[in-house]
Design a protein around this motif. Structure first.
Motif, short mmCIF file in Angstrom:
data_model
loop_
_atom_site.label_atom_id
_atom_site.label_comp_id
_atom_site.label_asym_id
_atom_site.label_seq_id
_atom_site.Cartn_x
_atom_site.Cartn_y
_atom_site.Cartn_z
N VAL A 72 0.91 -1.13 0.14
CA VAL A 72 0.03 -0.12 0.08
C VAL A 72 1.00 1.20 0.00
O VAL A 72 1.68 1.48 1.07
CB VAL A 72 -0.90 -0.04 1.15
N GLY A 73 0.90 1.92 -1.19
CA GLY A 73 1.69 3.29 -1.15
C GLY A 73 0.65 4.36 -0.78
O GLY A 73 -0.23 4.63 -1.35
N ILE A 74 1.26 5.18 0.09
CA ILE A 74 0.32 6.38 0.40
C ILE A 74 1.26 7.54 0.23
O ILE A 74 2.41 7.76 0.81
CB ILE A 74 0.03 6.44 1.99
N VAL A 75 0.60 8.29 -0.80
CA VAL A 75 1.22 9.65 -0.97
C VAL A 75 0.50 10.72 -0.30
O VAL A 75 -0.70 11.10 -0.28
CB VAL A 75 0.92 10.27 -2.46
N PHE A 76 1.12 11.09 1.03
CA PHE A 76 0.38 12.01 1.92
C PHE A 76 0.26 13.44 1.49
O PHE A 76 1.12 13.65 0.49
CB PHE A 76 1.36 12.12 3.45
N GLN A 77 -0.44 14.33 2.23
CA GLN A 77 -0.64 15.75 1.84
C GLN A 77 0.87 16.33 1.91
O GLN A 77 1.60 16.03 2.91
CB GLN A 77 -1.49 16.41 2.56
N TYR A 78 1.20 17.24 0.89
CA TYR A 78 2.55 17.85 0.93
C TYR A 78 3.55 16.74 1.27
O TYR A 78 4.41 16.78 2.01
CB TYR A 78 2.64 18.92 2.18
N PRO A 79 3.84 15.63 0.31
CA PRO A 79 4.60 14.72 0.35
C PRO A 79 6.03 14.89 0.51
O PRO A 79 7.09 14.31 1.12
CB PRO A 79 4.37 13.51 -0.63
N GLU A 80 6.45 16.08 0.00
CA GLU A 80 8.10 16.70 -0.09
C GLU A 80 8.37 16.93 1.16
O GLU A 80 9.48 17.01 1.44
CB GLU A 80 7.92 17.91 -1.00
N HIS A 81 7.44 17.06 2.32
CA HIS A 81 8.06 17.47 3.63
C HIS A 81 8.42 15.90 4.25
O HIS A 81 8.96 16.20 5.46
CB HIS A 81 6.78 17.80 4.56
N GLN A 82 8.41 14.98 3.71
CA GLN A 82 9.12 13.72 4.35
C GLN A 82 10.46 13.58 3.66
O GLN A 82 11.09 12.57 3.92
CB GLN A 82 8.15 12.48 4.01
N LEU A 83 10.95 14.36 2.78
CA LEU A 83 12.32 13.96 2.20
C LEU A 83 13.32 14.35 3.24
O LEU A 83 13.18 15.28 4.11
CB LEU A 83 12.38 14.96 0.83
N PHE A 84 14.33 13.50 3.10
CA PHE A 84 15.55 13.77 4.23
C PHE A 84 17.03 13.25 3.83
O PHE A 84 17.95 13.75 4.43
CB PHE A 84 15.20 12.98 5.56
N GLU A 85 16.81 12.57 2.83
CA GLU A 85 18.20 12.07 2.32
C GLU A 85 19.27 12.92 1.71
O GLU A 85 18.76 14.30 1.34
CB GLU A 85 18.11 10.67 1.36
N GLU A 86 20.54 12.81 1.54
CA GLU A 86 21.53 13.76 0.68
C GLU A 86 21.11 13.89 -0.69
O GLU A 86 21.50 14.93 -1.25
CB GLU A 86 22.88 13.34 1.11
N THR A 87 20.75 12.75 -1.29
CA THR A 87 20.44 12.66 -2.68
C THR A 87 19.10 12.26 -3.12
O THR A 87 18.50 11.33 -2.32
CB THR A 87 21.69 11.94 -3.62
N VAL A 88 18.79 12.66 -4.28
CA VAL A 88 17.15 12.32 -4.68
C VAL A 88 17.10 10.68 -4.79
O VAL A 88 16.42 9.96 -4.44
CB VAL A 88 16.97 12.91 -6.06
N ALA A 89 18.43 10.10 -5.47
CA ALA A 89 18.47 8.72 -5.55
C ALA A 89 18.35 7.90 -4.19
O ALA A 89 17.44 7.17 -4.00
CB ALA A 89 19.60 8.24 -6.30
N LYS A 90 18.88 8.56 -3.35
CA LYS A 90 18.88 7.91 -2.03
C LYS A 90 17.66 7.99 -1.30
O LYS A 90 17.12 6.93 -0.76
CB LYS A 90 19.88 8.50 -0.91
N ASP A 91 16.84 8.95 -1.53
CA ASP A 91 15.39 9.19 -1.14
C ASP A 91 14.50 8.22 -1.56
O ASP A 91 13.75 7.79 -0.96
CB ASP A 91 15.06 10.63 -0.86
N ILE A 92 14.61 8.25 -2.96
CA ILE A 92 13.61 7.38 -3.86
C ILE A 92 13.89 5.98 -3.24
O ILE A 92 13.02 5.24 -3.17
CB ILE A 92 13.93 7.50 -5.19
N GLY A 93 15.09 5.38 -3.06
CA GLY A 93 15.61 4.19 -2.53
C GLY A 93 15.08 3.80 -1.19
O GLY A 93 15.44 2.65 -0.86
N PHE A 94 15.01 4.95 -0.55
CA PHE A 94 14.77 4.69 1.16
C PHE A 94 13.65 3.61 1.32
O PHE A 94 14.03 2.54 1.94
CB PHE A 94 14.36 5.79 1.66
#
Lengths: 279, 265, 290
Positions: free
Chosen positions: C87-109
């Protein structure tokens, strides 16, 4: 001096020397008693204009004149007495621990005596329909209610100009509707100018003038009606026209005369009625 | 659950203790904490207990709520008492637990220290129970006002406190939101080895800090737009007023203190 | 993934003075592969429903089944992590959950948390990037250097990279400009079709519900108020206005047209062009009858 309340003269702005220009050679005027809507896609520079208008940012080139004052470090405090601003995020502009304290904040900053403060708080909360929430804490209010308090805070300092910088963008439809009601009613009550920065197409319809921004430049400065006639061009810069304007265009193609681009349903229905009764 | 602890909780009400000027309450508590160490006789303790319990009752907050709220403190008090039983060796041996002697002095001193401790906690909790955080902030700003002369940033300190108070609920909501979003991405905050659980906090803390900084920046801008330029020349909506009630309270307190000294050994 | 809610209620801070009933006796089902829109005011229980869908909370009473997983007050799924990977949930303003150093790492988290192998993760990152139309040269940048719209796409890619079967979208277009909103919704619709996802869209936008959903659920104060196909639900304008909800603008206009000219046109996904011509015929027909 011209008789405009706000004037941008060849204004250019960027956030740093190595950053791209956010605004490039922007010039426009806002005359008295007008509701001006500034629209544009995200990143077109429209919010930067708002911040320049009351000296939260200073341009690298050109000058900005508000209420007869050229904005600089010395004049900003006087400028801010006549310009009030409501921001996008309801939470991040609520300073007080209760509604009352928040409305008081701007008054306290200006050294208004306490008795006058109390009166003005009551009046401005009444104007936005939030009187019964006077002692509420912000986390017990909805987004729309917080924005109404933000408007009350601005009204309390009785400015000549209110800038709403995407003030409805984070609200649900009900909150958005309430804010528009409030704006419409205070506009009728007082001698007040409005600048709304928005991408809500139906909000633009109320404005007297629209400034369309695209990539940091003024793309058009016109009336909503004239703007909504330019569907193709608007689409090219990432904007659109409202449903009624689209529908009107289709009617025209079918040979039904629509004399002026409608801003709302009633206007379109009226045109159809005229056509219908002439047949 | 955190709502077990009442220290720092505010229970709105309209009792006369609620209505006292926060400065009166802070002053009384300050001196109470000081004078409690002068009590040394049964009667003097009795007077202080009477004062504290009387005040607690006067708040009209449910007694069960206060007692329950002090649960974690009870353990500390009990611990203090037991420690005294084992360490103090005054007076006669009253009885023995197995072979370990318990002295009368230990019982008396243990009781006295525990009682003192309990009264301290009770009275200070009464302050936060009956005074909203913002009132406390106002009172502190007012009481520290003389320090302005030595360039102590009193106004800034008070503003900082009130803004923190304003944003605590917002940040708590935010924490919950982010932790739910990260849990949905497979982060496990609740189980696993300690090391992994500590690592799990990173995806929570980083976004939280970023958002807090963004909020701070936007708030600063909003404050500036609303004409904030520091404490100079500001007027205040919130007003502290010392009324007859406050004088009565202060007088009562002075009488209690006098009684304390009279009944001292 | 088939979903069913049976008499589900959820009470926040149960058995305390602060007790608050968020949803009450709620029953509905979602067929695998369908696109369902859930509509209601703030506080109508939408976000409570979302949190049930991947077991962030469990019902106070009633039962829920999501694929093979069952949730109820007494029934805690043994493998919560497996449920969350489906179950994938895209919460409101999902960009607030980003935290990794790179885009790739965050997507792979997400994939990493769910125990996907490194090579597979690399592949998933690529696929997710393509799906959200994010240029590959951003992968090694910090997510915090991107524009708001791009950050949101990164966050969405992070959810997609887990390969969910059910995609839950909570106001995914909030704060975007009109073109950004449309691009985003078109992207989700395409994903829905391509990957045969089951999609639940929580929205305030009647227009989006009308355009994309094949089933609409209207919530009011924690209860189900209406349910049906978008055209069915939006045909009942009076019932919706009773709970202060609007109908999509096109339907609103047709109503106003009917009141004025007494000519009735039912909405059935006509384009604006078709509508204009039907309305014109109506106008002409009315005149001829006189």
């Amino acid at each position: 001096m011209s008789n405009s309340f706000v004037e941008f003269r060849n204004v250019s702005f960027r956030y740093g020397d190595d950053q791209p220009w956010v605004l490039k050679n922007v010039s426009f005027q806002i005359q008295s008693d007008k509701w001006v809507a500034i629209i544009g896609h995200n990143g077109s520079g429209k919010s930067t204009i708002a911040k320049l208008m009351n000296g939260l940012l200073f341009p690298q080139e050109g000058e900005i004149i508000v209420n007869g004052l050229i904005i600089n470090e010395e004049t900003i405090w006087d400028v801010r007495k006549s310009v009030g601003m409501v921001f996008q995020n309801p939470d991040n502009q609520f300073v007080g621990t209760t509604v009352k304290d928040d409305v008081a904040f701007g008054l306290e900053n200006r050294g208004i005596p306490r008795e006058i403060m109390i009166r003005r708080i009551d009046e401005s909360l009444k104007a936005v329909g939030m009187s019964e929430y006077i002692n509420h804490e912000p986390h017990r209010l909805s987004g729309g209610q917080k924005q109404r308090v933000a408007i009350a805070s601005v009204l309390a300092i009785s400015p000549n100009l209110i800038i709403l910088d995407e003030a409805t963008a984070m609200l649900d439809p009900k909150g958005r509707f309430d804010i528009l009601q409030v704006i419409n009613s205070v506009r009728n009550q007082e001698r007040l100018m409005l600048v709304t920065i928005t991408h809500d197409l139906n909000e633009i319809g109320y404005a007297d003038k629209v400034i369309v921004m695209n990539n940091g430049s003024v793309w058009a400065e016109t009336t909503p009606r004239a703007l909504f006639a330019k569907e193709k061009d608007l689409k090219q810069i990432g904007l659109d026209i409202p449903f009624v304007a689209k529908l009107a265009k289709e009617f025209i193609e079918l040979g039904i005369p629509i004399n002026k681009t409608p801003l709302n349903h009633d206007e379109l229905l009226e045109e159809l009625w005229i056509y219908h009764s002439k047949m | 659950m955190n709502n077990m602890l009442i220290i720092g909780q505010y229970v709105p009400g309209s009792s006369f203790i609620h209505r006292l000027d926060p400065r009166t309450k802070i002053t009384i508590i300050f001196f109470f904490v000081f004078f409690i160490f002068f009590a040394n006789s049964l009667l003097s303790y009795g007077i202080l207990t009477l004062f504290s319990v009387g005040s607690a009752l006067a708040t009209r907050i449910k007694v069960s709520y206060i007692i329950k709220g002090l649960t974690p403190v009870w353990f500390l008090i009990l611990f203090t008492f037991l420690l005294h039983l084992l360490v103090t060796k005054d007076g006669e041996v009253l009885f023995r637990v197995f072979t370990y002697p318990i002295y009368t002095g230990a019982i008396i001193q243990g009781t006295a220290i525990s009682l003192r401790f309990f009264l301290l906690i009770l009275v200070t909790s009464l302050l936060t129970l009956t005074t909203s955080p913002i009132e406390i902030t106002d009172a502190i700003e007012n009481l520290l006002h003389p320090l302005k002369k030595i360039k102590f940033p009193v106004h800034e300190l008070a503003l900082m406190m009130s803004i923190s108070l304003r944003f605590i609920p917002t940040l708590l909501q935010e924490t919950e939101k982010i932790s739910k979003a990260q849990a949905s991405r497979g982060v496990d905050f609740k189980t696993g080895p300690i090391k992994e659980r500590i690592q799990a906090v990173v995806p929570l803390l980083v976004p939280l800090f970023i958002s807090a900084f963004k909020r701070a920046e936007e708030l600063a801008m909003a404050m500036e737009a609303r004409g904030y330029q520091g404490g100079e020349g500001r007027t205040k909506l919130r007003e502290l007023k010392v009324g007859p009630l406050d004088w009565v309270a202060l007088l009562c307190f002075i009488l209690i203190i006098v009684a304390l000294f009279v009944t001292r050994k | 993934m088939d979903i069913s809610f049976k008499n589900v209620s959820y009470v926040y801070q149960y058995n305390t003075p602060f007790e608050h009933r968020a949803i009450e006796d709620l029953s509905f089902s979602v067929k695998s592969g369908s696109f369902v829109a859930i509509i209601g005011h703030t506080g109508s229980g939408k976000s409570t429903i979302i949190q049930h869908l991947n077991g962030l909370i469990r019902p106070t009473s009633g039962s829920i089944s999501i694929g093979n997983f069952n949730l109820s007050a007494s029934d805690k799924p043994k493998n919560l992590k497996e449920l969350r990977s489906k179950v994938g949930i895209v919460f409101q303003y999902p960009e607030h959950q980003l935290f990794e150093e790179t885009v790739a790492k965050d997507i792979g988290f997400g994939p990493k948390n769910f125990g996907i192998g490194d090579n597979e993760i690399m592949e998933r990152i690529q696929q997710a990037c393509t799906a959200v139309q994010l240029p590959n040269d951003l992968l090694e940048r910090s997510p915090f250097d991107l524009s708001g719209g791009q950050m949101r796409r990164v966050a969405i890619a992070g959810v997609l990279a887990v390969n969910p079967e059910l995609l839950v979208l909570d106001e995914p277009t909030a704060g975007l400009d009109p073109r950004g909103q449309q691009d985003m919704m078109d992207m989700f619709y395409q994903l829905h079709k391509q990957k045969k996802l089951t999609t639940i869209l929580v929205t305030h936008s009647m227009e989006d519900a009308l355009k994309y959903a094949d089933h609409v659920i209207i919530l009011n104060k924690g209860k189900k108020y209406m349910e049906g196909t978008p055209t069915e639900v939006f045909a009942n304008k009076d019932a919706l206005s009773k709970v202060q909800l609007d109908v999509p603008e096109v339907i609103q206009f047709l109503h106003e047209f009917k009141e004025r000219f007494e000519g009735e046109i039912t909405y059935s996904n006509q384009s604006i062009k078709q509508l204009a011509s039907e309305l014109t015929n109506q106008l002409k027909g009315l005149t001829n009858n006189e």
